[in-house]
Each structure stands twice: as structure tokens, then as C-alpha cells.
Design a protein around this motif. Structure first.
Motif, short mmCIF file in Angstrom:
data_model
loop_
_atom_site.label_atom_id
_atom_site.label_comp_id
_atom_site.label_asym_id
_atom_site.label_seq_id
_atom_site.Cartn_x
_atom_site.Cartn_y
_atom_site.Cartn_z
N THR A 1 35.94 49.72 49.72
CA THR A 1 36.48 48.42 50.09
C THR A 1 37.85 48.15 49.48
O THR A 1 38.66 47.46 50.06
CB THR A 1 35.49 47.31 49.66
OG1 THR A 1 34.17 47.80 49.89
CG2 THR A 1 35.69 46.06 50.45
N LYS B 1 26.14 43.49 49.98
CA LYS B 1 26.83 42.23 49.78
C LYS B 1 26.53 41.75 48.37
O LYS B 1 25.40 41.85 47.92
CB LYS B 1 26.27 41.19 50.77
CG LYS B 1 27.33 40.48 51.58
CD LYS B 1 26.65 39.50 52.51
CE LYS B 1 27.64 38.94 53.53
NZ LYS B 1 26.96 38.06 54.48
N ASP C 1 31.57 40.42 42.98
CA ASP C 1 32.26 41.62 42.48
C ASP C 1 31.69 42.13 41.17
O ASP C 1 31.58 43.34 40.97
CB ASP C 1 33.76 41.32 42.30
CG ASP C 1 34.46 41.16 43.64
OD1 ASP C 1 33.79 41.31 44.67
OD2 ASP C 1 35.67 40.88 43.64
N LYS D 1 31.32 39.11 48.78
CA LYS D 1 32.06 40.06 49.59
C LYS D 1 31.15 41.21 50.00
O LYS D 1 30.21 41.55 49.31
CB LYS D 1 33.22 40.62 48.76
CG LYS D 1 34.56 40.46 49.48
CD LYS D 1 35.74 40.70 48.56
CE LYS D 1 35.95 42.17 48.23
NZ LYS D 1 37.03 42.33 47.21
N LYS D 2 31.52 41.80 51.15
CA LYS D 2 30.78 42.97 51.59
C LYS D 2 31.49 44.20 51.04
O LYS D 2 32.71 44.31 51.12
CB LYS D 2 30.75 43.00 53.12
CG LYS D 2 29.44 43.54 53.64
CD LYS D 2 29.47 43.73 55.13
CE LYS D 2 29.39 42.43 55.92
NZ LYS D 2 29.60 42.64 57.35
N HIS D 3 30.75 45.09 50.45
CA HIS D 3 31.34 46.30 49.90
C HIS D 3 30.78 47.54 50.58
O HIS D 3 29.59 47.60 50.88
CB HIS D 3 31.05 46.42 48.40
CG HIS D 3 31.80 45.44 47.58
ND1 HIS D 3 32.88 45.78 46.79
CD2 HIS D 3 31.63 44.11 47.41
CE1 HIS D 3 33.33 44.71 46.18
NE2 HIS D 3 32.60 43.68 46.53
#
Lengths: 559, 161
Positions: B78, B52, B55, B2-4
């Protein structure tokens, strides 16, 4: 009245209660050394290599609980500190390191003996500073000591350009500090504490896994109270040895690669781990996927980043080890021994640490046992180097009090033990101090014999001399088809003559029957002594968990 | 992966950017974009970092960021409601014939032409990353000579009712 930066430096150290300063002079740091020349309250100890000054400060800190302080010049002086700083960082030791720096106007010009030491040490310090204005010096020193000694302790470096030490300013040592980005949390959240208490109540097979945080926060008493109130067996990591008495009925000894079978089986089969001030290091957990497969994990730690870093934690508690255990002791229900305790005790009976004794050749384990027997009724500090000597010391010396073992656990720094022993002896002059060493690692900081002789320190070095870089040889023996690449170091100095060359005493022992007598002689001798124990060359450290295997799969040394 | 978007308030002095960047680089973590600027309090800077990663690693990076003495506060945007903008300067090759078409695109994207030469036009665009990417896509056929992007800046929305 204005005083010089160098004077501000010395006055600030006195305000921090610094009694011993380890270091080495050099060009840009001369103004500070000039001021130290007249200073009566701070004992300056001249190391013979800056790395040793950093290790000595580290050893002083671990042995006393106070910050250890070292100082070096710019460039090579500063870079020589790096291994010592990294060692302290990995084991969370409060060290404050000062370095000289070239003039502020010359920084970045590749000046003589210039190195970007704040850049170099950024990943291995808790924090570091470059002081660009003499007016900031006192405040910076105050902050450095505060940061090094609070929260999760660690090394802080302060880089001081020569025009700052030669400049002048009004001196007022700040009373208070306000660092808006640094407010460590010492008390655990009451709700989380209750969850841990509840988990203990429900657990059938609990284990306490205690780490270096116990020693750092002086929490040994609380650990013992918690364990006794709940009858939970306790395993103590290398850095926590002495934090819980190894002869206590609830003690499982050390976990991990060279830990006890009892500790490793208990961690594997338990249904609850209460981890306190520990960080689930790979040397403890072995193969992560197979670590404690049935357990819920509660983790009490001052450092939020240590929680769920390697192992997923079910009940995190952020706080100081001593404070959070006090809180836990207050709310946890007493727990009685059950079948689990019996099982754990049976493992302890079944798998004690063992080796095959010999009358013909000295076994290294026997040397450690004899050092223990000779010192057990005295105040003693043991330091170790890294490798087999370190593991035998951990396995066969029965540590029972905190701050009695100094060992580089995280970084695994060969050459740490001797300078650390020097630091410890200066911090605790009445203690008997032994560095348990190998013939390889002692040669990494052997020059400190001069320091020990000059300071008239009765530090004893027990070399377990097998003519090998033993731990690497052991891996080659077990996993690399006995191809002893670059580990045979039989070409070595005569350690007795070497000791004598420095003005110290050297005793070589080849007969197992003379081991104890030599140890007693060393203890009775004023000044440093090298005991050169010529030991069984190919003795291995067992039991052992091969790297990457589950800790339940131990090899060797099982009776 | 995921992109944060991570927003960090930091002390406004030298060395801080290096420490923050070091935390990412020492973990082999690529920073997608990073923007730094002073806040309403000149002694504090805001860093907006887009990275990226899974998590767990990002949670670890956030914790490590929090550990830095010079970092005052860290927020993972995010997981919350936030507004974000990016600024793009883009220099496009133009022929005389293509100019009006480009101007039309610029108009649709509510952007501006800030420089013009016989053979190029430079366009200034602000917007979300998606909008920036969209206009770059529209302008690509004309021939992009150079691009400068600021990276994302972001603020949390004031939650109401």
C-alpha cells in the motif's frame, strides 16, 4: 549405517549438549524411552505431571542459560505441556518440548490419544514442527534448538509420530543451518545507537528501564557499566531482578503495580527512558495514557515486534541487549549526577518498602527477609509461585546476581515455582534453592514432591500459608467490598504430614521467633523440605497501583 | 481505517497458512481477501493479504508476520507503487432477451463469457477491485446467482528512472 528415529533423537540431544531431560512416558513415545533406558549421558527426570516437566525445563533454562528440554506422549501428555510452554513463551525462555504423536497414517483420524499439538501450540511457541519423515528428524532437532536459543528466545515444540521414531535413517547431525526466514539481528544500527547517546547527553531526568532481556542475553555487566558511566538510575522489572544489584546506589527497584514508589515516580517524571530488553507490560506501565508523559523513549530490543507495541518509541534500536549496550557504552558521553539523581535518592529514602512487624504473628514479608538473610552469602536460586508470595519475594529478597530469581512474569502461572525449583536444582546442584510459595499455588503441582524425593534434591519450599488465595482476596478486599468469593482455602492438607507422606521433611512454624531457625534447618537438610509458615491471614501487598490507574497513584504502604 | 495490501513470501509447506491466519485472527482482525500460490521458486509461496485496520495495528501485524520462522519477506504494498489484479467468476440469470445486453457489458469490461445455459451466463473478469465491483454492479439488475472471487494478487512495479 542406519539407526532408528529414537536413536537419532537421543544422539541429536547429545550433540546439543543436553544433560537433563524432564518428562513422562506414554504409549507412542515408548520407543524413545526404550532408547533412553540405556543412555548414560542424559539424566532423565521423571516428573509426576507433564506440566511440571515443562516448568522444570523452564526453571533449568532460566537458572543455567541453557535450553531446557522436556518430553511427553501424544494427546493428554502433549496438552498437559501447554501451560508450561505458554509460560516459557511469555517470558522468552528457551525450552525445547518433544511430543509423541500417533502414526503418520493415523493423524487426523481421532486415534487414541491423538491431539493436534502443533495446531494447539502454534500461538504459544516461537516455532513448531511435525516431523513426517525420519530423514528430517536430525535437521529438525538442530533447527529447534537453534530457534529456541537465539534471537528472542522461546519455546519450540517438535511433534514426532511413532512410525518416525521406529523408522530408521542414516544419522548425520547437520553442522549448519540455513533458515532464510529467520535471521535475528544482534548488532544495533550505529546511527540509532548514536541517537540514543545523544538523547542521553541532552536528558536532564533520564531513567534506564531494564527487562528480562538483560538476563537472557547475560548483559548484567554491561547494564552496570552503562548506568555507572552515565549515572542514570535503573529500574528493573520482575524478570530483571538480579540483573542489576538491588543494593546499588543507582537501583530504583521494581516498577509497576507492586513496584517501588521511587521507580514509579521516576518513570512518571523522567524526560528520557532508555528501555533495554523490556516490553512495556501493562503491569509496569499502568494506565498507558499517563505513562511517562514527559519522556522521550529509546528502546533497545532484539524483537522488532516489541518496539512501539504498547508505547510509542522515539528511538528504536533492534539488537541483542548486551551487544547494543556495548555499542552504546562505547559512544555515550559520561554524565555526572545532577539534581535529578538527588530527587530520585530522596524518593528512595522517603518510600522504602515497609510493613508493620509483629512478635505475635508471622508476617510473610519477614519470612522472605529471613530467607534472604540466611542465603545472602551463598549461591542461591529463588523461585516463586504467583500471587502475593511472588510480589513479597520480589519486594523483600534483595536480588543481586542474575539467574537467581525464577518467576512466571508474563503468564502468571500458579504452580510454576516448585517444578521450576526442581529444574534449577538439577542445573545448579551446588545452589541453595527455595521456592517461595503460597498455600494455593503449591497445591497446583504438589505431586512433584515425589520427583524431588526420587532425585534426592534439596529443594526447599517456603509456604506463606494464609489460608487464602491471597492476591485475589486482596483485590476483593480493596475493590470488591470484601466479598471473598471462592478465595478461602482453609480446608487444606496438613503440609507437614503431606511432606512426610511423600518421604520428605515438613516443618510447621507459627512463632515469628522460630522462622530463622526453621530456614537454617531446611538448608542443612538433605532432600526436599516443606516449611509451612502460618502467616498473618489478611496481610496485603503494598504499595499497589490499582489496575488501570497511572503508576504515580500508589496506595498503601507509604510511610 | 485504511485498507492494506500485504505481500508475504513464505515457505511452501503445511502449517504456514495456519500460522499467518492465526496472527490475524488472534488480534480480532478480519482478512478481507487472501490468495496463495507458488512463485517462480516452487519452495516459496506468495500470500497476498488484504486487510483493514488502523496503521498501528497493521504495523504490529507486519512485525508479527516477520517474526514467523516460515515467513521469508513481508511487504506492505500500500505504501508503494504496485499492480494488482483480481479474478471474478460471476453467474448471472438471463432471459433470451437480456443476453445481448449482458454481452455488451461483458464487451465493455473486456471480459469473457465462459459458460452459457438456457437460463444463465457465467462471466470471467480480471481487473482491479474497482473494476470487479463495477461489473458486479452492472450485472446485479439481471440477477446474480453465484459469485467466486480470487482475492487480490499483487506485484510491486519495477521503479524506473
Amino acid at each position: 549405517m542406519k539407526i532408528t528415529g529414537a536413536e537419532i533423537f537421543v544422539e541429536s540431544l547429545k550433540k546439543e549438549g543436553v544433560e537433563v531431560l524432564f518428562g513422562y512416558p506414554g504409549g507412542v513415545i515408548i520407543p524413545i524411552f526404550d532408547t533412553l533406558y540405556d543412555e548414560q549421558k542424559i539424566r532423565f527426570v521423571l516428573a509426576r505431571h507433564e506440566q511440571a516437566a515443562a516448568h522444570a525445563a523452564d526453571g533449568y533454562a532460566r537458572a543455567t542459560g541453557k535450553a531446557g528440554v522436556c518430553i511427553a506422549t501424544s494427546g493428554p501428555g502433549a496438552t498437559n505441556l501447554v501451560t508450561g510452554i505458554a509460560t516459557a513463551y511469555m517470558d522468552s525462555v528457551p525450552v525445547v518440548a518433544f511430543t509423541g504423536q500417533v502414526k503418520t497414517t493415523m493423524i487426523g483420524s481421532d486415534a487414541f490419544q491423538e491431539a493436534d499439538i502443533t495446531g494447539i501450540t502454534r500461538p504459544i511457541t516461537k516455532h513448531n514442527y511435525l516431523v513426517k519423515d525420519v530423514k528430517d528428524l536430525a535437521r529438525t532437532i538442530k533447527e529447534a534448538f537453534h530457534i529456541a536459543t537465539t534471537g528472542r528466545p522461546g519455546p519450540v515444540l517438535v511433534d514426532i509420530p511413532v512410525d518416525v521414531t521406529m523408522g530408521s535413517a542414516e544419522f548425520a547431525y547437520p553442522k549448519q543451518i540455513n533458515l532464510r526466514g529467520y535471521k535475528p539481528n544482534t548488532d544495533g544500527h550505529p546511527l540509532q545507537i548514536k541517537k540514543v547517546a545523544e538523547a542521553i547527553r541532552q536528558a536532564r531526568r533520564p531513567v534506564i528501564y531494564a527487562g528480562g532481556g538483560i538476563i537472557l542475553s547475560n548483559a548484567s555487566e554491561e547494564l552496570r557499566t552503562l548506568a555507572e558511566k552515565t549515572s542514570i538510575p535503573v529500574t528493573t522489572t520482575l524478570l530483571c531482578l538480579g540483573g542489576f544489584p538491588s543494593d546499588h546506589p543507582l537501583s530504583l527497584g521494581m516498577p509497576g503495580m507492586h513496584g517501588t514508589q521511587a521507580a514509579n515516580l521516576a518513570l512518571t517524571e523522567c524526560d528520557l527512558i532508555v528501555a533495554v530488553g523490556a516490553r512495556f507490560d501493562d503491569r509496569v506501565t499502568g494506565k498507558l495514557d499517563a505513562f511517562a508523559p514527559h519522556a522521550r523513549i529509546a528502546h533497545l530490543d532484539i524483537d522488532p515486534a516489541a518496539i512501539s507495541k504498547n508505547v510509542k518509541v522515539d528511538i528504536p534500536v533492534v539488537g541483542d541487549a548486551r551487544r547494543t549496550m556495548e555499542q552504546l557504552i562505547a559512544v555515550v558521553e559520561p554524565r555526572k549526577r545532577n539534581g535529578w539523581n538527588d530527587r530520585v535518592d530522596a524518593w528512595k529514602q522517603e518510600y522504602p518498602p515497609t510493613y508493620v512487624p509483629s512478635d505475635a504473628v508471622i508476617k510473610p514479608q519477614y519470612v522472605v527477609e529471613q530467607i534472604y538473610e540466611a542465603t545472602k552469602n551463598r549461591e542461591t536460586v529463588i523461585s516463586t509461585e504467583v500471587g502475593q508470595n511472588q510480589m513479597w519475594a520480589a519486594q523483600y529478597y534483595k536480588f543481586s546476581r542474575p539467574r537467581t530469581l525464577l518467576s512466571s512474569g508474563g503468564l502468571g502461572t500458579m504452580g510454576y515455582g516448585f517444578p521450576a525449583a526442581i529444574g534449577a536444582q538439577l542445573g545448579r546442584p551446588d545452589a541453595v534453592v527455595f521456592d517461595i510459595a503460597g498455600d494455593g499455588s503449591i497445591q497446583m503441582n504438589i505431586q512433584e514432591l515425589a520427583t524431588a524425593v526420587q532425585e534426592r534434591l534439596s529443594v526447599n519450599i517456603a509456604i506463606l500459608n494464609n489460608g487464602y488465595l491471597g492476591m485475589v482476596r486482596q483485590w476483593q478486599d480493596l475493590f470488591w467490598n470484601k466479598r471473598y468469593s471462592a478465595t478461602d482455602i482453609e480446608v487444606a492438607p496438613d503440609f507437614v504430614k503431606l511432606a512426610e507422606a511423600y518421604g520428605a521433611k515438613g516443618i510447621r512454624v507459627t512463632d515469628p521467633g522460630k522462622v530463622r531457625e526453621a530456614i537454617e534447618e531446611a538448608i542443612a537438610t538433605d532432600g526436599p523440605v516443606i516449611l509451612d509458615f502460618v502467616v498473618d491471614r489478611e496481610e496485603n501487598v503494598f504499595p499497589m497501583v490499582p489496575a488501570g490507574k497511572p503508576i504515580s497513584e500508589m496506595i498503601g504502604g507509604l510511610a | 481505517m485504511k485498507k492494506h495490501t500485504i505481500s508475504a513470501l513464505v515457505e511452501n509447506h503445511f502449517g504456514v497458512l495456519a500460522s499467518v491466519a492465526g496472527l490475524f485472527s488472534s488480534r480480532g482482525f478480519n482478512i478481507k481477501s487472501l490468495s496463495v500460490g507458488e512463485t517462480e521458486d516452487p519452495s516459496i509461496s506468495r500470500m497476498t493479504i488484504v486487510a483493514k485496520g488502523d496503521d498501528r495495528i497493521l504495523e504490529q501485524v507486519m512485525k508479527q508476520l516477520n517474526r514467523l520462522v516460515d515467513v521469508i519477506k513481508v511487504i506492505d504494498m500500500t505504501v508503494q507503487d504496485y499492480v494488482d489484479r483480481e479474478l471474478l467468476l460471476i453467474k448471472v440469470s438471463t432471459s433470451k432477451a437480456a443476453r445481448s445486453e449482458i454481452m455488451e457489458i461483458v464487451h465493455v469490461f473486456r471480459s469473457r463469457i465462459v459458460d452459457i445455459s438456457p437460463s444463465t451466463m457465467t462471466v470471467e473478469v480480471t481487473g482491479t477491485e474497482a473494476k470487479i465491483n463495477a461489473i458486479i454492479g452492472m450485472l446485479r439488475p439481471f440477477g446474480i446467482k453465484e459469485i467466486a472471487r480470487t482475492g487480490k494478487v499483487a506485484l510491486l512495479r519495477e521503479v524506473k528512472g
